[in-house]
Write a protein that holds these residues in place. Structure first.
Motif, short mmCIF file in Angstrom:
data_model
loop_
_atom_site.label_atom_id
_atom_site.label_comp_id
_atom_site.label_asym_id
_atom_site.label_seq_id
_atom_site.Cartn_x
_atom_site.Cartn_y
_atom_site.Cartn_z
N ARG A 163 0.68 -1.31 0.06
CA ARG A 163 0.02 0.05 -0.12
C ARG A 163 0.84 1.17 -0.02
O ARG A 163 1.57 1.49 0.70
N ILE A 164 0.57 2.22 -0.77
CA ILE A 164 1.34 3.58 -0.90
C ILE A 164 0.23 4.46 -1.04
O ILE A 164 -0.82 4.52 -1.89
N ILE A 166 2.83 11.72 -15.86
CA ILE A 166 1.77 11.84 -14.91
C ILE A 166 0.41 11.68 -15.53
O ILE A 166 0.05 12.18 -16.63
N VAL A 167 -0.35 10.78 -15.01
CA VAL A 167 -1.78 10.39 -15.39
C VAL A 167 -2.94 10.50 -14.54
O VAL A 167 -2.42 10.52 -13.27
N GLU A 168 -4.05 10.77 -14.98
CA GLU A 168 -5.16 10.89 -14.28
C GLU A 168 -6.21 9.76 -14.41
O GLU A 168 -6.01 8.86 -15.31
N LYS A 169 -6.77 9.35 -13.25
CA LYS A 169 -7.76 8.27 -13.30
C LYS A 169 -8.69 8.21 -14.42
O LYS A 169 -9.03 9.24 -14.74
N GLY A 170 -8.74 7.12 -15.28
CA GLY A 170 -9.56 6.96 -16.40
C GLY A 170 -8.89 7.35 -17.55
O GLY A 170 -9.36 7.14 -18.89
N GLU A 171 -7.55 7.99 -17.65
CA GLU A 171 -6.92 8.48 -18.80
C GLU A 171 -6.40 7.37 -19.45
O GLU A 171 -5.74 6.31 -19.10
N PRO A 172 -6.52 7.28 -21.05
CA PRO A 172 -5.81 6.09 -21.72
C PRO A 172 -4.30 6.03 -21.68
O PRO A 172 -3.37 7.10 -21.77
N PRO A 175 -4.84 8.32 -10.20
CA PRO A 175 -4.00 9.32 -10.62
C PRO A 175 -2.64 8.93 -9.83
O PRO A 175 -2.35 8.48 -8.84
N GLY A 176 -1.58 9.51 -10.78
CA GLY A 176 -0.35 9.40 -10.11
C GLY A 176 0.89 9.43 -11.29
O GLY A 176 0.49 9.64 -12.50
N ASP A 200 2.28 5.15 -9.45
CA ASP A 200 2.82 5.51 -8.01
C ASP A 200 1.96 6.73 -7.92
O ASP A 200 2.02 7.86 -8.47
N PRO A 201 1.22 6.77 -6.80
CA PRO A 201 0.05 7.82 -6.46
C PRO A 201 1.05 9.21 -6.02
O PRO A 201 0.52 10.25 -6.08
#
Length: 274
Positions: free
Chosen positions: A162-163, A189-195, A214-215, A237-238
């Protein structure tokens, strides 16, 4: 004096932590890999040398070689030779002092005590004293890196450490069989749901692969890899600010590598070297 050798089976990111520790201690290490390695933390995996001819991880250079005869030439240059030999056929020819199973397959893919005077395995799937001489605990927590001389490592739970409140969401797996294609790259850096990529299915269709949280995209499968259902694709990695972590050996890998070094050094220097 007869030359002595350590063989490490596997060149993924956790294996590379061990390889770097041994290399730093000026011990001669040969890495055995598959024809198509599938590490996701590719920036810190010597297995990438199979594709690119060489791989540089921090201050260590790994070089892919075509046969056993080239091992000592590469070692003489303070580099790490990587040989495609998933079955370990070269082990009998080279007669290493130590064999380390660092494949991290969660099961034994053929390593046994007769391979070398000292055999070490990382993680679950092995019993110390039966399959190998020593097992190293790889599960995060109080026992990470513990040297086990009798018994086994903790069973695989399938849930990563867990992180920042995220555990299994951090690691993404394929939902379809096919060929993986990248849209993003390690360090993005990506966001949740981003391809972040897509899977080309064998029937001609395609399935998007989207970020689960996201992370920071710390690990991402190589472009064009053929994958089955459930195969590890990416690691997020968040902690978005930890960009440098994409390109350096992790604390977990260093801890495990230190334990392997602890086991090997006394035997390598005193018991087996005449």
């Amino acid at each position: 004096m007869e030359q002595k050798l350590i063989v490490v089976r596997g060149g993924g990111d956790l294996a590379t932590g061990t390889i770097h520790r041994l290399w730093s201690a000026e011990l001669p290490v040969l890495v055995l890999e598959t024809e198509h390695p599938a590490a996701i933390r590719r920036q810190v995996s010597v297995s990438e040398a199979v594709y690119d001819g060489q791989a540089v991880v921090e201050d260590m250079t790994a070089v892919c070689i075509s046969n056993c005869e080239k091992v000592w030439d590469v070692l003489a240059k303070r580099k790490v030779p990587v040989l495609v030999d998933p079955e370990g056929m070269s082990i009998q020819k080279l007669c290493p002092v130590v064999v380390v199973d660092a494949i991290l397959a969660k099961k034994n893919l053929g390593t046994h005590r007769a391979m070398a005077p000292l055999t070490v395995a990382l993680g679950p799937g092995f019993e110390a004293g039966r399959d190998v001489d020593v097992v190293i605990e790889t599960k995060r927590g109080h026992n990470l890196g513990r040297v086990i001389r009798s018994g086994s490592a903790a069973a695989n739970t399938g849930i990563p450490g867990r992180i920042d409140g995220y555990a299994k969401e951090r690691v993404m797996h394929s939902t379809e069989q096919g060929v993986f294609h990248n849209i993003r790259k390690i360090g993005d850096i990506v966001e949740k749901g981003e391809p972040i990529g897509w899977i080309e299915k064998r029937d001609g269709g395609s399935v998007p692969v989207t970020a689960t949280i996201p992370g920071l995209l710390r690990g991402l499968l190589r472009e064009g890899c053929e994958i089955p259902v459930g195969f590890k694709i990416a690691d997020i990695d968040p902690r978005k600010e930890e960009f440098k972590n994409c390109f350096t050996i992790s604390d977990k890998a260093r801890c495990i590598g230190g334990s392997v070094l602890e086991v090997i050094v006394p035997c390598f220097l005193h018991k087996y070297v005449q």
